[in-house]
Design an enzyme around this catalytic site. Sequence first.
Site, short mmCIF file in Angstrom:
data_model
loop_
_atom_site.label_atom_id
_atom_site.label_comp_id
_atom_site.label_asym_id
_atom_site.label_seq_id
_atom_site.Cartn_x
_atom_site.Cartn_y
_atom_site.Cartn_z
N CYS A 102 -45.14 135.08 64.80
CA CYS A 102 -45.54 136.50 64.71
C CYS A 102 -46.88 136.58 63.97
O CYS A 102 -47.05 135.95 62.92
CB CYS A 102 -44.47 137.28 63.96
SG CYS A 102 -44.98 138.95 63.61
N HIS A 112 -40.70 133.22 63.43
CA HIS A 112 -40.61 132.94 61.98
C HIS A 112 -41.73 132.06 61.45
O HIS A 112 -41.98 132.04 60.25
CB HIS A 112 -39.32 132.18 61.68
CG HIS A 112 -38.09 132.95 61.95
ND1 HIS A 112 -37.23 132.63 62.97
CD2 HIS A 112 -37.54 134.00 61.33
CE1 HIS A 112 -36.21 133.48 62.97
NE2 HIS A 112 -36.38 134.32 61.98
N CYS A 139 -42.75 143.28 55.86
CA CYS A 139 -43.19 143.82 57.15
C CYS A 139 -42.71 145.26 57.30
O CYS A 139 -41.51 145.54 57.16
CB CYS A 139 -42.62 142.97 58.28
SG CYS A 139 -42.98 143.64 59.89
N SER A 153 -28.78 136.26 60.65
CA SER A 153 -29.98 137.08 60.48
C SER A 153 -30.07 137.72 59.10
O SER A 153 -29.19 138.48 58.69
CB SER A 153 -30.00 138.18 61.55
OG SER A 153 -30.94 139.17 61.21
N SER A 154 -31.17 137.41 58.42
CA SER A 154 -31.39 137.98 57.09
C SER A 154 -31.64 139.49 57.20
O SER A 154 -31.12 140.29 56.43
CB SER A 154 -32.61 137.26 56.48
OG SER A 154 -33.33 138.05 55.63
N ASN A 155 -32.39 139.87 58.22
CA ASN A 155 -32.69 141.29 58.43
C ASN A 155 -31.41 142.07 58.75
O ASN A 155 -31.23 143.21 58.29
CB ASN A 155 -33.71 141.42 59.57
CG ASN A 155 -33.95 142.84 59.99
OD1 ASN A 155 -33.63 143.23 61.11
ND2 ASN A 155 -34.49 143.63 59.08
N HIS A 189 -34.37 129.82 54.56
CA HIS A 189 -34.65 130.62 55.75
C HIS A 189 -35.90 130.05 56.43
O HIS A 189 -36.84 129.62 55.76
CB HIS A 189 -34.88 132.08 55.35
CG HIS A 189 -35.05 133.00 56.53
ND1 HIS A 189 -36.23 133.09 57.23
CD2 HIS A 189 -34.18 133.86 57.12
CE1 HIS A 189 -36.08 133.97 58.21
NE2 HIS A 189 -34.84 134.46 58.16
N GLU A 241 -38.48 131.28 57.93
CA GLU A 241 -39.79 131.83 57.54
C GLU A 241 -40.19 131.33 56.16
O GLU A 241 -41.35 130.98 55.91
CB GLU A 241 -39.74 133.37 57.53
CG GLU A 241 -41.10 133.98 57.17
CD GLU A 241 -41.04 135.48 56.93
OE1 GLU A 241 -40.33 136.19 57.68
OE2 GLU A 241 -41.69 135.95 55.99
S1 SF4 Z 1 -40.01 141.53 61.20
FE1 SF4 Z 1 -42.22 141.89 61.19
S2 SF4 Z 1 -43.08 139.97 60.49
FE2 SF4 Z 1 -41.00 139.50 61.11
S3 SF4 Z 1 -41.17 138.90 63.26
FE3 SF4 Z 1 -40.77 141.09 63.25
S4 SF4 Z 1 -42.81 142.06 63.35
FE4 SF4 Z 1 -43.09 139.93 62.72
#
Ligand code: SF4
Length: 297
Positions: free
Chosen positions: A96, A74, A205, A233-235, A131, A133
């Site tokens: 990342c 992050h 991303c 987790s936001s994702n 968050h 990030e």
């Molecule tokens: S989602 Fe994309 S920007 Fe975030 S950690 Fe994974 S590869 Fe990197």
Amino acid sequence: MICSIDTNSGFCFGVTRAINAAEEELQHGALCCLGDIVHNGMEVARLEQMGLQTIDNDDLRTLPAHTRVLLRAHGEPPATYWIAQQRGIDIIDATCPVVKKLQERIHACYEAHKNDDALPPQIVIYGQPGHAEVIGLQGQTNNTALVLESVDQIEKIDFTRPIYLFSQTTKSVEGFKALVEAIEARCSSLGKEKCAPFEYHDTICRSVANRVQHIQDFARAQDIVLFVGGKKSSNARVLYNHCLSANPNTFFISEVSEMTPELITQCRAAEHVGICGATSTPHWLMEQCKDVLEREA
Ligand code: SF4
């Protein structure tokens, strides 16, 4: 019952890279990680069993010199690097590269415009306040950036000042487009004289964005979907909602123990059960869920 795991689900490149770095470094001795290495409690527990110690920002300020601290995918704000340097801490930077690049872009934008006294600029980040990030991104602007979670918060923007919009990497492309359109509509309603320039950068991303279409197609092809993701987790939240909109029979679980007898029975009665997850979901956890269903079937 046919149970399949979505081949596109699981760790993204950035998370894989950070976890590989932790596993590698743990072979050379004690290692701390600043914050959960990934927003998945089960994977954090696995690495903690290998010796990884999760610490917070208060702990960082009290660590002895030469403690090895891993920075997760992050990313971190400049203040973290400064504290580590002051205390002689050995940083293992697993930020990342995509996040690193975004931090650099925001920092460059801030530096280029921070002294525009006539019209002080406004860096806006489309992201989740608090968050990890986003904290790292705000740090690139000396914490002056405005964070908007959704288009409903557009009123927080000062339209008389230039607007530079960026996005947290894991936000949804549709949400970002909606925000851009809303800002543009407001600018044109105000007229050129009253509205300052607006510049936007889609910094979502594609490792995440490209998964949306795929996971929806996957969910549509199933009778029941088990979405496996960490609660922080936001994702996971974004992808789960996409699954749910494609298939209302989608269930969010974080670990095997959340598979209730009723859920298992419902899965067993279905023809096709799909298991999928977020960029922070370990593959072994999806396999465990599949094993439970097949064992129970
Ligand atoms: S989602 Fe994309 S920007 Fe975030 S950690 Fe994974 S590869 Fe990197």
